[in-house]
Enzyme design. Structure first.
Site, PDB file in Angstrom:
ATOM      1  N   ALA A 273      42.131  46.352  37.704  1.00  0.00           N
ATOM      2  CA  ALA A 273      41.898  44.919  37.525  1.00  0.00           C
ATOM      3  C   ALA A 273      40.599  44.572  38.237  1.00  0.00           C
ATOM      4  O   ALA A 273      40.058  45.362  39.011  1.00  0.00           O
ATOM      5  CB  ALA A 273      43.064  44.107  38.079  1.00  0.00           C
ATOM      6  N   GLU A 275      38.649  41.093  40.212  1.00  0.00           N
ATOM      7  CA  GLU A 275      38.930  39.779  40.810  1.00  0.00           C
ATOM      8  C   GLU A 275      37.924  38.692  40.483  1.00  0.00           C
ATOM      9  O   GLU A 275      37.590  37.860  41.338  1.00  0.00           O
ATOM     10  CB  GLU A 275      39.021  39.939  42.331  1.00  0.00           C
ATOM     11  CG  GLU A 275      37.718  40.338  43.037  1.00  0.00           C
ATOM     12  CD  GLU A 275      37.537  41.828  43.224  1.00  0.00           C
ATOM     13  OE1 GLU A 275      36.725  42.229  44.084  1.00  0.00           O
ATOM     14  OE2 GLU A 275      38.189  42.595  42.508  1.00  0.00           O
ATOM     15  N   ASN A 276      37.427  38.623  39.254  1.00  0.00           N
ATOM     16  CA  ASN A 276      36.521  37.537  38.878  1.00  0.00           C
ATOM     17  C   ASN A 276      37.188  36.204  39.199  1.00  0.00           C
ATOM     18  O   ASN A 276      38.326  35.953  38.796  1.00  0.00           O
ATOM     19  CB  ASN A 276      36.221  37.589  37.382  1.00  0.00           C
ATOM     20  CG  ASN A 276      35.899  38.986  36.900  1.00  0.00           C
ATOM     21  OD1 ASN A 276      34.960  39.607  37.350  1.00  0.00           O
ATOM     22  ND2 ASN A 276      36.712  39.482  35.979  1.00  0.00           N
ATOM     23  N   GLU A 309      44.722  41.017  43.362  1.00  0.00           N
ATOM     24  CA  GLU A 309      43.569  40.313  42.801  1.00  0.00           C
ATOM     25  C   GLU A 309      43.544  38.846  43.217  1.00  0.00           C
ATOM     26  O   GLU A 309      42.471  38.277  43.461  1.00  0.00           O
ATOM     27  CB  GLU A 309      43.561  40.441  41.276  1.00  0.00           C
ATOM     28  CG  GLU A 309      43.544  41.868  40.765  1.00  0.00           C
ATOM     29  CD  GLU A 309      42.437  42.723  41.364  1.00  0.00           C
ATOM     30  OE1 GLU A 309      41.320  42.193  41.564  1.00  0.00           O
ATOM     31  OE2 GLU A 309      42.685  43.905  41.653  1.00  0.00           O
ATOM     32  N   GLU A 331      38.337  44.912  49.871  1.00  0.00           N
ATOM     33  CA  GLU A 331      39.426  45.701  49.299  1.00  0.00           C
ATOM     34  C   GLU A 331      40.535  46.036  50.295  1.00  0.00           C
ATOM     35  O   GLU A 331      41.711  46.031  49.945  1.00  0.00           O
ATOM     36  CB  GLU A 331      38.865  46.980  48.667  1.00  0.00           C
ATOM     37  CG  GLU A 331      37.882  46.722  47.530  1.00  0.00           C
ATOM     38  CD  GLU A 331      38.495  45.913  46.390  1.00  0.00           C
ATOM     39  OE1 GLU A 331      39.731  45.768  46.326  1.00  0.00           O
ATOM     40  OE2 GLU A 331      37.720  45.412  45.560  1.00  0.00           O
TER      41      GLU A 331
END
Length: 869
Positions: A273, A275-276, A309, A331
């Site tokens: 995934a 994380e926008n 996310e 992260e």
């Protein structure tokens, strides 16, 4: 950590972007896009040249204007090596605000990075159209539009997407307006301006996507987007997302920084995934799920990834690392926080125990001589790509958890809140986090933590009882699987937590091991001691013989599951390193035949699988007998069907044990029952517990013939969920017939297998003792085509992880010779790590092969009731 500007890969700070007005028009038929942008920037000094990033783009026009309307056209020079564009103007530009205008075009590539195309498969398996989607982290926004593609250059983005009327358009923020473009069949969708954020967080998604009901979390609308027909699989992720968003708002004490939250499932995606901000993109298996027909492991994966996310919306998006050396700040913290949220949501899942277990992957990697620090200097973009590994995520998360427990959860959270509040909408470095945590706790954080982050490795702590009977002698040395290289002793400041019984009283103690040795005197005679109490520390423990015997002979309830896991896992690691006899490890493992915890069994099963990869072929039947002796008591106790009220972890354990017994143990009665139940499940899906189904598929493949292989292909094509598709796709790697292995290899190279999935097939086949040699020959023979097929970096990295499965001296020699003449840039030390893990396995085989054969023979004599077959 150096953060100089003006290097070959760092942009000069002459110009600073403040806002991008970006308009893009993708063409999903020609796989191209055109774009134009206006960038409001500030010049800090006079300049005749502006340098920004661009890659794989053609820039057709560039000009700049000031507030008075003075305009200059620029000459454009692209540098492919440094991925920069130089804009040179006829006259020098004065300091102050300017508006830079650019027109450009590019290709919707098939490399799963930048602005790329993702294929939608129809129900019959053919193409059903395409999506245009983005993946920009770490340095691929420059492939979609010219920009200052470094995390410190935060700016506001206002995006307009020009798309066909019948397609959805998604970006980071809500839609501000939507205008029909007469005569074109298209519409222009303009989104609200974003908060100041880094380029790698911009998201653009266009295509035939659908979303179901909106879920509100406070004032924030949450949606799940997917290809049409999969909307029914969105409910579980919505539940996780709504809980997580509320949880993090309370934990951080800062409102969610976006105006909406879209979770977008993409058919092709290189990572799990991304994380926008406000538009999180996912691989389908990490978001879409049928809760009733999924396994516990599949539900946990979706919950963890969604929570991870969403944690980034604050830690990573609102506050961002200043440069890629600080990637661990993003992260590692999100790894820690995903567990905080999911554990609060589903306490019965025991996510903190699982978190302790997940450290094992980082301990394994960090035990290599080719390891690296969590934080290190990043110069080139490829260096940043190398940081997406277990050391950043799992080791970083583990040392943060260790620090949280050392400081106390409340003081830790107070420091995190201060850090986010002080740096919101901006950038920060590790020192800023340490400063905030230090202010909140009153502790000298850098003194404690810098050794864990800026140096590779970790300690092996040895505990023994002194002659007086009441003093614990503690010592530390660096743990490595191969003999350590010369260069002096290494020590860490180790926050030891221990639980001990002395003179009949149990005490919990904290002790900072700040040197090579230390003495800790208890009030009376030491009866037993447990180091790493609670399992939070990032170190291994070696007990002296007396202490180890006391722990092994004590009631199982003395140790928590994560402590039992650590006891077995540390013993196995020391056996691999030659610090603990293999005979003693197997004797220790045998004491856990009645173990009921799934996490403890995880390391027991992993060690048996490792032995299967290194055992000599003539000894494999004997190893299968050993596996059956280890597993059969627990399998008989659990049976084949769940009991009323049984928890998820017990159901998961049943499937994992039966799978190992039917494959590693090659047990015929288990195989017969599994195949009968598999056939029953094909007739009636609800007839089998979902947690048992992965085991049935694995055993069916292990015993399977060509007819069964065709059956798997049919199930793969007709899969109703992403998880079902992956079960049968991965199941293909379990067939042992060489002709079927070859079919799987050919399939992985063809269009039927997505490039995101192919690397995992090769990795699994390399680890299979019946498929590894054929797979390695195939890889060598098809290397150029393989490089072309797989996503850059991520694909080849997954394949090379499987090199550790080639655990024979002959294959190791071939591997090293091959990469000597076929160098591959995976970033950092990644290939060196893969090759060292292979060396560890081969060295273990060479050192312990005779001992393993002897142990197998002796146990066969002592357990004649287990037949060979």
């Amino acid at each position: 950590m150096s953060n100089q500007t003006g290097s070959a890969y760092r942009l000069p700070r002459t110009a600073t972007p403040q806002r991008y007005d970006l308009r893009l028009e993708p063409d999903l038929s020609a796989f191209r896009f055109t774009g134009e942008e206006r960038i409001v920037l500030d010049l800090g000094e006079p300049a005749q040249e502006i340098v920004l990033n661009a890659a794989d783009l053609a820039i057709d026009a560039a000009s700049i204007a000031d507030d008075r309307g003075t305009r200059q056209e620029a000459s454009v020079t692209l540098d492919e090596v440094t991925e920069r564009v130089r804009l040179r103007f006829p006259e020098a530009l004065a300091p102050g605000p300017w508006r830079l205008s650019l027109r450009f075009r590019g290709i919707l590539n098939d490399q799963l990075r930048g602005f790329y195309r993702s294929a939608i498969k129809s129900e019959g398996g053919g193409e059903g159209g395409f999506l245009a989607v983005t993946q920009f982290e770490a340095t691929d926004a420059r492939r979609a539009f010219p920009c200052w593609d470094e995390p410190a250059f935060k700016a506001v983005f206002q995006v307009t997407l020009v798309v066909p009327q019948d397609l959805a358009a998604i970006s980071n923020t809500g839609i501000l307006r939507e205008e029909s473009l007469p005569g074109t069949g298209k519409k222009a969708v303009t989104f609200a301006p974003t908060i100041p954020m880094s380029t790698y967080l911009v998201a653009l998604v266009v295509g035939r996507l659908s979303c179901g009901a909106v879920r509100m979390a406070g004032r924030t609308p949450i949606r799940v987007w997917c290809v049409p027909g999969k909307e029914r699989l969105a409910g579980f992720a919505l539940d996780v997302a709504a809980f997580s968003l509320r949880f993090f708002e309370a934990y951080y004490d800062i409102p969610y920084p976006g105006d909406k939250l879209d979770l977008i499932a993409l058919p092709d995606f290189a990572f799990g995934a991304m994380e926008n901000l406000g538009a999180i993109t996912f691989r389908e298996t990490a978001l879409l799920l049928d809760e009733e027909r999924s396994s516990h492991a599949e539900r946990v994966r979706v919950a963890d990834v969604v929570a991870h996310e969403i944690a980034h919306m604050w830690f990573g998006d609102l506050v961002t690392m200043a440069w890629w050396n600080g990637l661990w700040l993003n992260e590692a913290f999100a790894t820690l926080m995903e567990v905080q949220a999911v554990d609060a949501w589903r306490p019965a899942w025991q996510r903190w125990t699982a978190f302790g277990v997940s450290r094992a992957a980082a301990l394994s990697m960090d035990g290599l001589r080719a390891s690296r620090p969590v934080e290190f200097e990043v110069v080139a973009p490829r260096d940043a790509e190398a940081m997406f590994d277990v050391l950043t995520y799992e080791k970083g998360g583990a040392v943060l958890r260790m620090l949280e427990q050392y400081l106390g959860p409340e003081r830790f959270r107070a420091g995190i809140r201060k850090y986010l509040s002080d740096h919101r909408f901006s950038n920060a470095e590790t020192a800023d986090l340490w400063h905030a945590l230090g202010e909140a706790s009153g502790q000298p954080i850098p003194d404690i933590m810098d050794g864990w982050l800026f140096r590779e490795g970790y300690p092996l702590v040895t505990a023994e009882v002194a002659d007086d009977g009441k003093t614990l002698l503690l010592s530390q040395e660096r743990f490595t699987y191969l003999p350590p290289e010369t260069g002096g002793e290494r020590t860490w400041r180790v926050p030891i937590t221990l639980r001990a019984r002395a003179d009949g009283a149990v005490r919990r103690l904290g002790h900072l091991l700040d040197g090579a040795t230390s003495r800790l005197t208890l009030p009376g005679s030491v009866e037993w001691a447990v180091l790493n109490d609670g399992g939070h520390g990032f170190y291994r423990v070696r007990y002296g013989p007396g202490l180890l015997a006391e722990l092994l002979n004590a009631p199982q309830s003395l140790l928590a599951p994560v402590e039992r896991f650590n006891l077995v896992n540390d013993a196995w690691a020391m056996a691999l390193a030659g610090l603990f006899p293999l005979q003693e490890y197997l004797d220790l493992a045998a004491r856990f035949r009645d173990e009921a915890d799934r996490h403890v069994w995880a390391v027991l099963l992993a060690s048996l699988a490792y032995l299967d990869r290194v055992v000599r072929p003539e000894d494999r039947l004997g190893l299968q007998r050993l596996v059956r002796a280890q597993l059969q008591p627990a399998c008989r106790r659990l049976g084949w069907s769940p009991e009323p009220g049984e928890d998820d972890l017990a159901r998961q354990l049943r499937g994992e044990l039966l799978q190992a017994l039917g494959t590693l143990g090659d047990e015929p009665t288990i195989q017969a029952e599994a195949q009968e139940r598999y056939a029953r499940q094909r007739r009636e899906a609800a007839a089998v517990d979902p947690d048992l189904l992965p085991a049935l598929i694995a055993i069916a493949a292990h015993c399977g013939d060509a007819a069964r292989y065709e059956e798997f292909l049919g199930s793969l094509r007709s899969a109703a969920t992403p998880q079902e598709e992956q079960r049968f796709l991965q199941g293909l790697t379990g067939f042992r017939d060489p002709e079927l292995v070859q079919r799987t290899l050919d399939l992985a190279m063809g269009p039927a297998v997505r490039s995101q999935d192919a690397p995992f097939l090769f990795r699994s086949l390399l680890f299979g003792v019946h498929s590894r040699e054929l797979t390695w020959r195939f890889i060598m023979g098809r290397w150029p085509a393989l490089v072309q097929k797989l996503p850059p970096l991520t694909g080849l990295r997954r394949v090379c992880e499987g090199l550790a499965g080639l655990a024979t001296p002959e294959l190791e020699a071939e591997v090293r010779a091959f990469f000597a003449v076929h160098p591959v840039a995976l970033g950092g030390k990644i290939l060196d790590q893969d090759l060292e893990q292979l060396r560890v396995a081969v060295r273990f085989r060479e050192r312990e092969g005779e001992a393993l054969a002897r142990i197998i023979h002796e146990r066969a004599v002592n357990n004649p009731g287990l037949p060979d077959h």
